[in-house]
Design an enzyme around this catalytic site. Structure first.
Site, PDB file in Angstrom:
ATOM      1  N   ASN A  13      -6.183 -32.154  -3.336  1.00  0.00           N
ATOM      2  CA  ASN A  13      -5.628 -30.877  -3.787  1.00  0.00           C
ATOM      3  C   ASN A  13      -6.744 -29.842  -3.716  1.00  0.00           C
ATOM      4  O   ASN A  13      -7.612 -29.807  -4.578  1.00  0.00           O
ATOM      5  CB  ASN A  13      -5.100 -31.039  -5.226  1.00  0.00           C
ATOM      6  N   LYS A  15      -6.607 -26.752  -4.119  1.00  0.00           N
ATOM      7  CA  LYS A  15      -6.401 -25.616  -5.040  1.00  0.00           C
ATOM      8  C   LYS A  15      -6.650 -24.299  -4.298  1.00  0.00           C
ATOM      9  O   LYS A  15      -6.381 -24.209  -3.104  1.00  0.00           O
ATOM     10  CB  LYS A  15      -7.278 -25.767  -6.289  1.00  0.00           C
ATOM     11  N   HIS A  98       1.812 -29.099 -11.275  1.00  0.00           N
ATOM     12  CA  HIS A  98       0.389 -29.284 -11.597  1.00  0.00           C
ATOM     13  C   HIS A  98       0.091 -28.571 -12.916  1.00  0.00           C
ATOM     14  O   HIS A  98       0.656 -27.511 -13.191  1.00  0.00           O
ATOM     15  CB  HIS A  98      -0.481 -28.732 -10.465  1.00  0.00           C
ATOM     16  N   GLU A 100      -2.222 -26.753 -13.860  1.00  0.00           N
ATOM     17  CA  GLU A 100      -2.662 -25.345 -13.744  1.00  0.00           C
ATOM     18  C   GLU A 100      -1.467 -24.426 -13.555  1.00  0.00           C
ATOM     19  O   GLU A 100      -1.442 -23.298 -14.056  1.00  0.00           O
ATOM     20  CB  GLU A 100      -3.677 -25.215 -12.595  1.00  0.00           C
ATOM     21  N   GLU A 170      -1.988 -36.939 -14.487  1.00  0.00           N
ATOM     22  CA  GLU A 170      -3.228 -36.169 -14.594  1.00  0.00           C
ATOM     23  C   GLU A 170      -3.390 -35.646 -16.019  1.00  0.00           C
ATOM     24  O   GLU A 170      -2.864 -34.580 -16.349  1.00  0.00           O
ATOM     25  CB  GLU A 170      -3.180 -34.972 -13.635  1.00  0.00           C
ATOM     26  N   GLY A 176     -11.060 -31.427 -13.693  1.00  0.00           N
ATOM     27  CA  GLY A 176     -12.173 -30.500 -13.466  1.00  0.00           C
ATOM     28  C   GLY A 176     -13.229 -30.518 -14.559  1.00  0.00           C
ATOM     29  O   GLY A 176     -14.072 -29.628 -14.624  1.00  0.00           O
ATOM     30  N   SER A 217     -10.951 -35.684 -12.383  1.00  0.00           N
ATOM     31  CA  SER A 217     -12.353 -36.049 -12.215  1.00  0.00           C
ATOM     32  C   SER A 217     -12.563 -37.373 -11.471  1.00  0.00           C
ATOM     33  O   SER A 217     -13.455 -38.148 -11.815  1.00  0.00           O
ATOM     34  CB  SER A 217     -13.063 -36.068 -13.573  1.00  0.00           C
TER      35      SER A 217
HETATM   36  P1  PGA Z   1     -10.277 -32.693 -10.300  1.00  0.00           P
HETATM   37  O1  PGA Z   1      -8.783 -32.105 -10.167  1.00  0.00           O
HETATM   38  O2  PGA Z   1     -10.365 -33.873  -9.371  1.00  0.00           O
HETATM   39  O3  PGA Z   1     -11.164 -31.564  -9.875  1.00  0.00           O
HETATM   40  O4  PGA Z   1     -10.463 -33.081 -11.730  1.00  0.00           O
HETATM   41  C1  PGA Z   1      -7.682 -32.950 -10.031  1.00  0.00           C
HETATM   42  C2  PGA Z   1      -6.418 -32.140  -9.885  1.00  0.00           C
HETATM   43  O5  PGA Z   1      -6.326 -31.064 -10.494  1.00  0.00           O
HETATM   44  O6  PGA Z   1      -5.498 -32.526  -9.160  1.00  0.00           O
END
Ligand code: PGA
Length: 255
Positions: A13, A15, A98, A100, A170, A176, A217
């Site tokens: 992803n 983003k 997601h 976010e 997630e 993140g 992460s």
């Molecule tokens: P990350 O994000 O690997 O940077 O923690 C995962 C995601 O948001 O899908």
């Protein structure tokens, strides 16, 4: 140890990262490496603006393409939005719900459900994201939250439609932050709340066939520990998917 029932999958992803030029450069680095790892399904999810260029680059390869979002209406006066048909022209998969999007763009469970239905109608395979916040986790509400996100997110889907789904667990506090969930803990949430909930309103068979990824992460040094868990079928990778070497290492760990 039991046997793995589903094909491992690693999805990147990206983003809101990578221009067309940067996306092209990253795919050119990834292509020869990922092509050699045939036992894992690789999915790249660039931003909308790079979908077309990435689609052209991977057309002859085993790599799959996903988008990060869509709007549920087919067409019309919705300035700035992208329809399911527009996405389906280029991609096979689409990330929906997601955290976010849920946190910053008002994607409630009902919105997520509309998007999942619209994606399936357009022939796309949704990657439905679920996961609890830190506060929900600490107040012991993980199960309740994840079950609600699954049951409302998948409302009114036929059993047949559910077969094409992918789920990503997630936990929001792990995204993140560099603070991943424990592999055992993530596996338990997937078993107790995600697979059980799907079995409850679809069937045991469907619950067993749907790939469930872990996200939050995931890095080259912890990926294998997640993939060792029998109910974790791969990873949805954010930050580490922006570096070719890290994404390839994670994919190798899934092989
Ligand atoms: P990350 O994000 O690997 O940077 O923690 C995962 C995601 O948001 O899908």
């Amino acid at each position: 140890m039991g046997e793995r029932k589903r094909i491992p999958c690693v999805a990147g992803n990206w983003k809101m990262h990578n221009t067309v030029a940067e996306s092209t450069a990253l795919v050119k680095e990834l292509l020869p490496e990922l092509e050699g790892i045939s036992s894992v399904k690789s999915i790249l999810c660039p931003p909308f603006t790079a979908l077309n260029s990435v689609a052209k680059l991977i057309r002859e390869s085993t790599i799959h393409l996903g988008a990060q979002n869509l709007y549920w209406e087919g067409q019309g006066a919705f300035t700035g939005e992208i329809s399911p048909q527009m996405v389906a022209e280029l991609a096979e998969y689409v990330i929906i719900g997601h955290s976010e999007r849920r946190a910053y763009f008002g994607d409630t469970d009902d919105v997520v459900n509309k998007k999942v239905q619209a994606a399936i109608s357009a022939g796309l395979q949704p990657i439905l994201c679920v996961g609890e916040t830190l506060e929900e986790n600490e107040s012991g509400r993980t199960g309740e939250v994840v079950k609600r996100q699954i049951s409302v997110g998948l409302m009114d889907l036929s059993k047949e439609q559910m077969r094409g789904l992918m789920i990503a667990y997630e936990p929001v506090w792990a995204i993140g932050t560099g603070k991943a969930a424990t592999p055992e803990g993530a596996n338990q949430v997937i078993l107790d709340f995600i697979r059980k909930e799907i079995a409850h309103f679809a069937s045991e068979e469907i619950s067993e066939m749907i790939p469930v990824l872990y996200g939050g992460s995931v890095k080259p040094d912890n990926a294998k520990d997640f993939f060792d868990q029998l109910d974790i079928d791969g990873a949805l990778v954010g930050g580490a998917s922006l570096k070719a070497e890290a994404f390839v290492q994670i994919t190798k760990a899934a092989a």
